[in-house]
Design a protein around this motif. Structure first.
Motif, PDB file in Angstrom:
ATOM      1  N   GLN A   1     -57.076 -27.325  -7.493  1.00 58.95           N
ATOM      2  CA  GLN A   1     -57.437 -27.076  -8.891  1.00 58.95           C
ATOM      3  C   GLN A   1     -56.385 -26.306  -9.675  1.00 58.95           C
ATOM      4  O   GLN A   1     -56.573 -26.085 -10.875  1.00 58.95           O
ATOM      5  CB  GLN A   1     -58.766 -26.314  -8.941  1.00 58.95           C
ATOM      6  CG  GLN A   1     -59.884 -27.004  -8.197  1.00 58.95           C
ATOM      7  CD  GLN A   1     -61.165 -26.206  -8.230  1.00 58.95           C
ATOM      8  OE1 GLN A   1     -61.350 -25.358  -9.101  1.00 58.95           O
ATOM      9  NE2 GLN A   1     -62.063 -26.475  -7.306  1.00 58.95           N
TER      10      GLN A   1
ATOM     11  N   LYS B   1     -55.079 -21.309 -11.637  1.00 61.39           N
ATOM     12  CA  LYS B   1     -56.102 -20.658 -12.449  1.00 61.39           C
ATOM     13  C   LYS B   1     -57.470 -20.668 -11.786  1.00 61.39           C
ATOM     14  O   LYS B   1     -58.390 -19.987 -12.261  1.00 61.39           O
ATOM     15  CB  LYS B   1     -56.206 -21.363 -13.805  1.00 61.39           C
ATOM     16  CG  LYS B   1     -54.979 -21.219 -14.687  1.00 61.39           C
ATOM     17  CD  LYS B   1     -55.110 -22.057 -15.940  1.00 61.39           C
ATOM     18  CE  LYS B   1     -56.349 -21.700 -16.726  1.00 61.39           C
ATOM     19  NZ  LYS B   1     -56.469 -22.490 -17.979  1.00 61.39           N
ATOM     20  N   ALA B   2     -57.626 -21.396 -10.689  1.00 58.87           N
ATOM     21  CA  ALA B   2     -58.942 -21.547 -10.077  1.00 58.87           C
ATOM     22  C   ALA B   2     -59.491 -20.228  -9.550  1.00 58.87           C
ATOM     23  O   ALA B   2     -60.712 -20.019  -9.562  1.00 58.87           O
ATOM     24  CB  ALA B   2     -58.880 -22.579  -8.951  1.00 58.87           C
TER      25      ALA B   2
ATOM     26  N   LYS C   1     -60.222 -17.065 -12.657  1.00 62.48           N
ATOM     27  CA  LYS C   1     -61.189 -17.278 -13.742  1.00 62.48           C
ATOM     28  C   LYS C   1     -62.125 -16.080 -13.869  1.00 62.48           C
ATOM     29  O   LYS C   1     -62.471 -15.418 -12.882  1.00 62.48           O
ATOM     30  CB  LYS C   1     -62.003 -18.540 -13.453  1.00 62.48           C
ATOM     31  CG  LYS C   1     -62.654 -18.539 -12.082  1.00 62.48           C
ATOM     32  CD  LYS C   1     -63.134 -19.903 -11.685  1.00 62.48           C
ATOM     33  CE  LYS C   1     -63.648 -19.901 -10.254  1.00 62.48           C
ATOM     34  NZ  LYS C   1     -63.971 -21.245  -9.780  1.00 62.48           N
TER      35      LYS C   1
ATOM     36  N   GLU D   1     -69.130 -16.835 -14.966  1.00 63.81           N
ATOM     37  CA  GLU D   1     -67.759 -17.255 -15.244  1.00 63.81           C
ATOM     38  C   GLU D   1     -66.871 -17.187 -14.014  1.00 63.81           C
ATOM     39  O   GLU D   1     -65.965 -18.010 -13.845  1.00 63.81           O
ATOM     40  CB  GLU D   1     -67.168 -16.387 -16.361  1.00 63.81           C
ATOM     41  CG  GLU D   1     -67.732 -16.678 -17.736  1.00 63.81           C
ATOM     42  CD  GLU D   1     -66.953 -15.976 -18.834  1.00 63.81           C
ATOM     43  OE1 GLU D   1     -65.851 -15.454 -18.528  1.00 63.81           O
ATOM     44  OE2 GLU D   1     -67.426 -15.934 -19.974  1.00 63.81           O
TER      45      GLU D   1
ATOM     46  N   SER E   1     -67.032 -23.522 -11.034  1.00 60.86           N
ATOM     47  CA  SER E   1     -65.878 -24.290 -10.590  1.00 60.86           C
ATOM     48  C   SER E   1     -64.953 -24.608 -11.763  1.00 60.86           C
ATOM     49  O   SER E   1     -65.406 -24.890 -12.878  1.00 60.86           O
ATOM     50  CB  SER E   1     -66.333 -25.591  -9.913  1.00 60.86           C
ATOM     51  OG  SER E   1     -65.220 -26.369  -9.525  1.00 60.86           O
ATOM     52  N   GLU E   2     -63.662 -24.596 -11.494  1.00 59.89           N
ATOM     53  CA  GLU E   2     -62.676 -24.872 -12.537  1.00 59.89           C
ATOM     54  C   GLU E   2     -62.667 -26.341 -12.936  1.00 59.89           C
ATOM     55  O   GLU E   2     -62.196 -26.692 -14.028  1.00 59.89           O
ATOM     56  CB  GLU E   2     -61.289 -24.458 -12.023  1.00 59.89           C
ATOM     57  CG  GLU E   2     -60.183 -24.498 -13.048  1.00 59.89           C
ATOM     58  CD  GLU E   2     -60.315 -23.419 -14.092  1.00 59.89           C
ATOM     59  OE1 GLU E   2     -59.680 -23.562 -15.156  1.00 59.89           O
ATOM     60  OE2 GLU E   2     -61.040 -22.428 -13.860  1.00 59.89           O
TER      61      GLU E   2
ATOM     62  N   ARG F   1     -65.414 -26.655 -15.655  1.00 62.69           N
ATOM     63  CA  ARG F   1     -65.485 -25.467 -16.499  1.00 62.69           C
ATOM     64  C   ARG F   1     -64.585 -25.633 -17.717  1.00 62.69           C
ATOM     65  O   ARG F   1     -63.443 -26.072 -17.618  1.00 62.69           O
ATOM     66  CB  ARG F   1     -65.047 -24.246 -15.681  1.00 62.69           C
ATOM     67  CG  ARG F   1     -65.022 -22.925 -16.420  1.00 62.69           C
ATOM     68  CD  ARG F   1     -64.718 -21.814 -15.417  1.00 62.69           C
ATOM     69  NE  ARG F   1     -64.522 -20.538 -16.080  1.00 62.69           N
ATOM     70  CZ  ARG F   1     -63.330 -20.056 -16.429  1.00 62.69           C
ATOM     71  NH1 ARG F   1     -62.244 -20.770 -16.169  1.00 62.69           N
ATOM     72  NH2 ARG F   1     -63.214 -18.885 -17.017  1.00 62.69           N
TER      73      ARG F   1
ATOM     74  N   ASN G   1     -62.657 -23.866 -21.151  1.00 63.63           N
ATOM     75  CA  ASN G   1     -61.809 -22.685 -21.299  1.00 63.63           C
ATOM     76  C   ASN G   1     -62.520 -21.673 -22.198  1.00 63.63           C
ATOM     77  O   ASN G   1     -62.383 -21.709 -23.422  1.00 63.63           O
ATOM     78  CB  ASN G   1     -60.444 -23.054 -21.902  1.00 63.63           C
ATOM     79  CG  ASN G   1     -59.634 -23.905 -20.948  1.00 63.63           C
ATOM     80  OD1 ASN G   1     -59.688 -23.718 -19.737  1.00 63.63           O
ATOM     81  ND2 ASN G   1     -58.872 -24.844 -21.502  1.00 63.63           N
TER      82      ASN G   1
END
Length: 411
Positions: free
Chosen positions: A144, A147-148, A151, A213, A217-218, A221, A223
């Protein structure tokens, strides 16, 4: 009555009444024939005794006669002095900043993965070892993106800001003490804990939004902005915002476990921090010193002892509180996440996503269900990530201490 002081007193360099420099102020008469003004003049202008603080205006009598050093020697002595106060403050600020960076930024991926493991009742791998936790964290990042695991970091700062702001406002508007003094009494302790409890109650809906948040899951999800945590928290209170399922527990049902976890975490961490700080300071005060107190090694060690005991005490306090309350935190997070339509990453492999469809009726039902379906170790899912988190924290503290020592020795 006659004067008990002899006419010629040589002790301590006293200049008697025969001294010409004092002939105008002290006459050679006895006190029997002195007037009141003469006695008052004698008392208010005492003799000049070396080392005494009773000096005339503008006079200065050093305790030891020393020759003035040349300017070159003074500059060399100043350059050989210990590090300046400005460098000392800068180094202390850097040490505190490194500790805050580790706690809130560097450790955030471990916190994200730990929370995902805690709420994943499907998981077959409990990740009690840090090796399995690191492996799955790597798979999630590879699938992912980086950034996964970062978050929800902004929402955690929002929760901390809400907590600090609420605590300050309540302490200003009520007689509840925000901090405890060294001479505390049971009434102050109870009032301080009541203040902490009210703070956790106010911050509870924002904590729930921040939890969603961090575990979402990214892949599915959006932004979110930094203030979305505030919007979701207010919506949770007034019953508006993102629609939830009927399994969503009301906030009053989450009140007791949230306040219980917060108070226990605060009491344990405060107690351990005070105990460790006392032991470290006692050890430092009882350690043998070098024969030359002005040596460079002693100066460096004294400055290290001024900063690092508090950092080590805070580190040990957070570690003990997180380890002891890990089962209660697992129950708390499952209650907060239930009914929020949250989809998390599959913590067994790190390549899929899973929905959260629990149906707990409360704290007691959640405890019984975890013990019955997942066993006692089900309360410790994701414990390996806590080992990784505090190992990183300890490494950063040790590296910072080494860098600080080198800077002080070079200065």
């Amino acid at each position: 009555m006659t004067s008990r002081r002899p006419d010629s007193f040589e002790g301590l360099g006293y200049r008697g009444r025969e001294d010409p420099s004092f002939s105008g102020g002290y006459s050679g008469r006895s006190f029997n024939n002195s007037s009141g003004s003469d006695l008052q003049h004698w008392v208010t202008t005492p003799p000049d005794i070396p080392g005494s603080r009773n000096l005339h205006f503008g006079d200065r009598t050093p305790q030891f006669e020393t020759a003035s050093a040349p300017p070159e020697a003074a500059e060399e002595a100043q350059s050989a002095a210990p590090p300046s106060e400005q460098l000392n403050r800068f180094a202390g600020f850097g040490i505190g900043l490194a500790s805050l960076f580790t706690e809130n930024v560097l450790a955030h991926p471990c916190i994200v993965f730990r929370r995902q493991c805690q709420v994943n009742y499907h998981a077959r791998c409990y990740h009690l070892s840090p090796l399995t936790a690191i492996s799955v964290m790597y798979n999630v990042t590879k699938t992912q993106g980086p950034k996964a695991l970062w978050k929800g970091m902004g929402s955690t700062f929002v929760v901390q800001g809400v907590t600090l702001g609420t605590e300050g406002i309540i302490s200003e508007c009520t007689p509840l003490p925000r901090e405890l003094s060294h001479k505390w009494n049971p009434k102050q302790v109870v009032g301080h804990l009541v203040l902490k409890g009210f703070t956790y109650v106010v911050a509870m809906p924002f904590y729930s939004a921040s939890l969603i948040e961090t575990v979402q899951s990214e892949i599915i999800r959006d932004n979110p902005g930094i203030l979305d945590c505030v919007k979701e928290g207010i919506g949770r209170v007034v019953g508006m915002g993102v629609p939830h399922s009927k399994r969503l527990l009301p906030l009053w049902n989450l009140l007791f476990p949230t306040v219980l976890h917060g108070l226990l975490h605060y009491v344990i961490s405060s107690t351990v921090q005070r105990l460790v700080l006392y032991l470290l300071r006692r050890q430092n005060s009882g350690s043998p010193k070098h024969s030359s107190p002005d040596s460079q090694a002693d100066a460096v060690q004294s400055m290290l002892d001024a900063y690092f005991p508090e950092l080590m005490a805070s580190f040990a306090a957070s570690l003990c509180a997180d380890v002891l309350l890990f089962p209660l935190e697992t129950v708390l997070h499952r209650l907060h996440i239930q009914g929020t339509r949250t989809i998390i990453d599959n913590t067994d492999l790190g390549f899929e996503v899973l929905p959260i469809n629990t149906q707990y009726e409360g704290m007691r039902d959640c405890i019984n269900a975890i013990r019955r379906e997942e066993g006692t170790l089900g309360f410790y899912k994701g414990f390996g990530s806590i080992v990784v988190q505090y190992s990183l924290h300890a490494a950063v503290l040790q590296i910072t201490k080494m860098i600080y020592s080198m800077l002080l020795r070079n200065a």
